[in-house]
Every structure is written in structure tokens, then in C-alpha cells.
Write a protein that holds these residues in place. Sequence first.
Motif, PDB file in Angstrom:
ATOM      1  N   ALA A 194       0.917  -1.176  -0.113  1.00  0.00           N
ATOM      2  CA  ALA A 194      -0.008  -0.089  -0.016  1.00  0.00           C
ATOM      3  C   ALA A 194       0.749   1.215   0.085  1.00  0.00           C
ATOM      4  CB  ALA A 194      -0.965   0.035   1.298  1.00  0.00           C
ATOM      5  N   GLY A 195       2.011   1.281   0.760  1.00  0.00           N
ATOM      6  CA  GLY A 195       2.932   2.241   0.654  1.00  0.00           C
ATOM      7  C   GLY A 195       3.694   2.482  -0.470  1.00  0.00           C
ATOM      8  N   LEU A 196       4.029   1.573  -1.317  1.00  0.00           N
ATOM      9  CA  LEU A 196       4.540   1.579  -2.547  1.00  0.00           C
ATOM     10  C   LEU A 196       3.746   2.154  -3.589  1.00  0.00           C
ATOM     11  CD1 LEU A 196       6.510  -1.610  -2.652  1.00  0.00           C
ATOM     12  CD2 LEU A 196       7.657   0.780  -2.167  1.00  0.00           C
ATOM     13  N   VAL A 197       2.401   1.561  -3.443  1.00  0.00           N
ATOM     14  CA  VAL A 197       1.480   2.209  -4.433  1.00  0.00           C
ATOM     15  C   VAL A 197       1.151   3.637  -4.155  1.00  0.00           C
ATOM     16  CG1 VAL A 197      -1.019   1.886  -5.295  1.00  0.00           C
ATOM     17  CG2 VAL A 197       0.422  -0.021  -4.984  1.00  0.00           C
ATOM     18  N   LEU A 198       1.152   3.947  -2.834  1.00  0.00           N
ATOM     19  CA  LEU A 198       0.653   5.383  -2.568  1.00  0.00           C
ATOM     20  C   LEU A 198       1.982   6.118  -3.106  1.00  0.00           C
ATOM     21  CD1 LEU A 198      -0.743   7.649  -0.962  1.00  0.00           C
ATOM     22  CD2 LEU A 198       0.408   6.777   1.120  1.00  0.00           C
ATOM     23  N   LYS A 199       3.243   5.579  -2.909  1.00  0.00           N
ATOM     24  CA  LYS A 199       4.445   6.758  -3.397  1.00  0.00           C
ATOM     25  C   LYS A 199       4.352   6.951  -4.757  1.00  0.00           C
ATOM     26  CE  LYS A 199       8.247   5.562  -1.493  1.00  0.00           C
ATOM     27  NZ  LYS A 199       9.640   4.711  -1.297  1.00  0.00           N
ATOM     28  N   ASN A 200       3.789   5.683  -5.624  1.00  0.00           N
ATOM     29  CA  ASN A 200       3.432   6.125  -6.999  1.00  0.00           C
ATOM     30  C   ASN A 200       2.594   7.015  -7.360  1.00  0.00           C
ATOM     31  OD1 ASN A 200       5.831   4.230  -7.638  1.00  0.00           O
ATOM     32  ND2 ASN A 200       4.420   2.465  -7.671  1.00  0.00           N
ATOM     33  N   ASN A 201       1.631   6.783  -6.697  1.00  0.00           N
ATOM     34  CA  ASN A 201       0.385   7.714  -6.841  1.00  0.00           C
ATOM     35  C   ASN A 201       0.783   9.254  -6.602  1.00  0.00           C
ATOM     36  OD1 ASN A 201      -1.350   5.721  -7.679  1.00  0.00           O
ATOM     37  ND2 ASN A 201      -2.310   5.598  -6.063  1.00  0.00           N
ATOM     38  N   ILE A 202       1.611   9.407  -5.644  1.00  0.00           N
ATOM     39  CA  ILE A 202       2.040  10.476  -5.308  1.00  0.00           C
ATOM     40  C   ILE A 202       2.723  11.253  -6.151  1.00  0.00           C
ATOM     41  CG2 ILE A 202       3.337  12.012  -3.631  1.00  0.00           C
ATOM     42  CD1 ILE A 202       2.632  10.418  -1.439  1.00  0.00           C
ATOM     43  N   LYS A 203       3.555  10.360  -6.722  1.00  0.00           N
ATOM     44  CA  LYS A 203       4.553  10.747  -7.832  1.00  0.00           C
ATOM     45  C   LYS A 203       3.864  11.383  -8.961  1.00  0.00           C
ATOM     46  CE  LYS A 203       8.776   8.204  -6.688  1.00  0.00           C
ATOM     47  NZ  LYS A 203       9.371   7.014  -7.139  1.00  0.00           N
ATOM     48  N   ASP A 204       2.842  10.454  -9.348  1.00  0.00           N
ATOM     49  CA  ASP A 204       2.013  10.872 -10.657  1.00  0.00           C
ATOM     50  C   ASP A 204       0.964  11.712 -10.482  1.00  0.00           C
ATOM     51  OD1 ASP A 204       3.675   8.965 -11.847  1.00  0.00           O
ATOM     52  OD2 ASP A 204       2.192   7.139 -11.432  1.00  0.00           O
ATOM     53  N   ARG A 205       0.267  11.787  -9.377  1.00  0.00           N
ATOM     54  CA  ARG A 205      -0.848  12.519  -9.283  1.00  0.00           C
ATOM     55  C   ARG A 205      -0.910  13.704  -7.946  1.00  0.00           C
ATOM     56  NH1 ARG A 205      -1.933   7.136  -9.758  1.00  0.00           N
ATOM     57  NH2 ARG A 205      -3.025   6.272 -11.740  1.00  0.00           N
ATOM     58  N   TRP A 206       0.013  13.718  -7.734  1.00  0.00           N
ATOM     59  CA  TRP A 206       0.255  14.921  -6.155  1.00  0.00           C
ATOM     60  C   TRP A 206      -0.709  16.129  -6.752  1.00  0.00           C
ATOM     61  CZ3 TRP A 206       0.424  14.321  -1.246  1.00  0.00           C
ATOM     62  CH2 TRP A 206       0.425  15.412  -0.476  1.00  0.00           C
ATOM     63  N   SER A 207      -0.267  16.726  -7.826  1.00  0.00           N
ATOM     64  CA  SER A 207      -0.963  18.161  -8.073  1.00  0.00           C
ATOM     65  C   SER A 207      -2.360  18.130  -8.445  1.00  0.00           C
ATOM     66  CB  SER A 207      -0.236  18.621  -9.193  1.00  0.00           C
ATOM     67  OG  SER A 207      -0.395  17.802 -10.442  1.00  0.00           O
ATOM     68  N   HIS A 208      -2.784  17.051  -8.768  1.00  0.00           N
ATOM     69  CA  HIS A 208      -4.263  16.691  -8.827  1.00  0.00           C
ATOM     70  C   HIS A 208      -5.107  16.372  -7.624  1.00  0.00           C
ATOM     71  CE1 HIS A 208      -3.203  16.951 -13.099  1.00  0.00           C
ATOM     72  NE2 HIS A 208      -2.546  15.660 -12.970  1.00  0.00           N
ATOM     73  N   LEU A 209      -4.554  16.308  -6.449  1.00  0.00           N
ATOM     74  CA  LEU A 209      -5.076  15.767  -5.233  1.00  0.00           C
ATOM     75  C   LEU A 209      -5.492  17.287  -4.561  1.00  0.00           C
ATOM     76  CD1 LEU A 209      -2.809  13.023  -4.013  1.00  0.00           C
ATOM     77  CD2 LEU A 209      -4.869  12.776  -5.098  1.00  0.00           C
ATOM     78  N   SER A 210      -6.606  17.068  -3.980  1.00  0.00           N
ATOM     79  CA  SER A 210      -7.125  18.236  -3.257  1.00  0.00           C
ATOM     80  C   SER A 210      -6.275  18.720  -1.828  1.00  0.00           C
ATOM     81  CB  SER A 210      -8.632  17.796  -2.552  1.00  0.00           C
ATOM     82  OG  SER A 210      -8.522  17.008  -1.452  1.00  0.00           O
ATOM     83  N   PRO A 211      -6.254  19.857  -1.507  1.00  0.00           N
ATOM     84  CA  PRO A 211      -5.187  20.087  -0.324  1.00  0.00           C
ATOM     85  C   PRO A 211      -5.771  19.322   0.821  1.00  0.00           C
ATOM     86  CG  PRO A 211      -5.979  21.954  -1.522  1.00  0.00           C
ATOM     87  CD  PRO A 211      -6.820  20.881  -2.021  1.00  0.00           C
ATOM     88  N   GLU A 212      -6.870  18.839   0.953  1.00  0.00           N
ATOM     89  CA  GLU A 212      -7.412  18.070   2.413  1.00  0.00           C
ATOM     90  C   GLU A 212      -6.740  16.732   2.242  1.00  0.00           C
ATOM     91  OE1 GLU A 212      -9.805  19.493   0.218  1.00  0.00           O
ATOM     92  OE2 GLU A 212     -10.171  21.404   1.522  1.00  0.00           O
TER      93      GLU A 212
END
Length: 85
Positions: free
Chosen positions: A43-61
Motif C-alpha cells: 500500500a505504501g509503494l502504490v501510494l508513493k507511485n500515486n503521489i509521484k504521478d498525481r500529487w498536483s491533482h489531489l485536493s489540499p485536504e
Amino acid sequence: NNQQHREIQQQLESFNSVADYNNYLVYILNGTKDEDPNVRQMAGLVLKNNIKDRWSHLSPEVQGFIKEGLVGCLGDSQPFIRSTV
């Protein structure tokens, strides 16, 4: 087991269409200390990849929730969970 890791990763990645998916990954990583450590690490590794790919698209919350959850993992008893974060 590499096959088991691939299967877990595929299952976790299939949920990318769920809006709060990254929040769930944080919960699995930090909120389920009794869960299989391999599941938590994946889950941490998938989250890390998602952060790299999608961080700017995530809401501030969501970004704030992720940051808080990751900080909570820094003192985890499992060394590979700490290194994943």
C-alpha cells in the motif's frame, strides 16, 4: 514472494478509480498495524507511485491527510515500512 507481491499490487492499483483511494492507502499503511506487513508495504509503494504521478491533482485536504499519515509511519516498528515512507 514476488508473485504474491505482484498480485497484491495489481489488486491495489485496480482501485485507482475510487476518489478517496489514496486515503485508503494511507489507512492501510498507517492505520492497520495488525495487517500483514507485506500488504501495508505494498500500500505504501502504490501510494508513493500515486503521489509521484498525481500529487498536483489531489485536493489540499487529501494532501494533508497523506502527509499526516506518512509522518505517523516514521516510527513504525517494521523497518521496511519506515523505509517505504
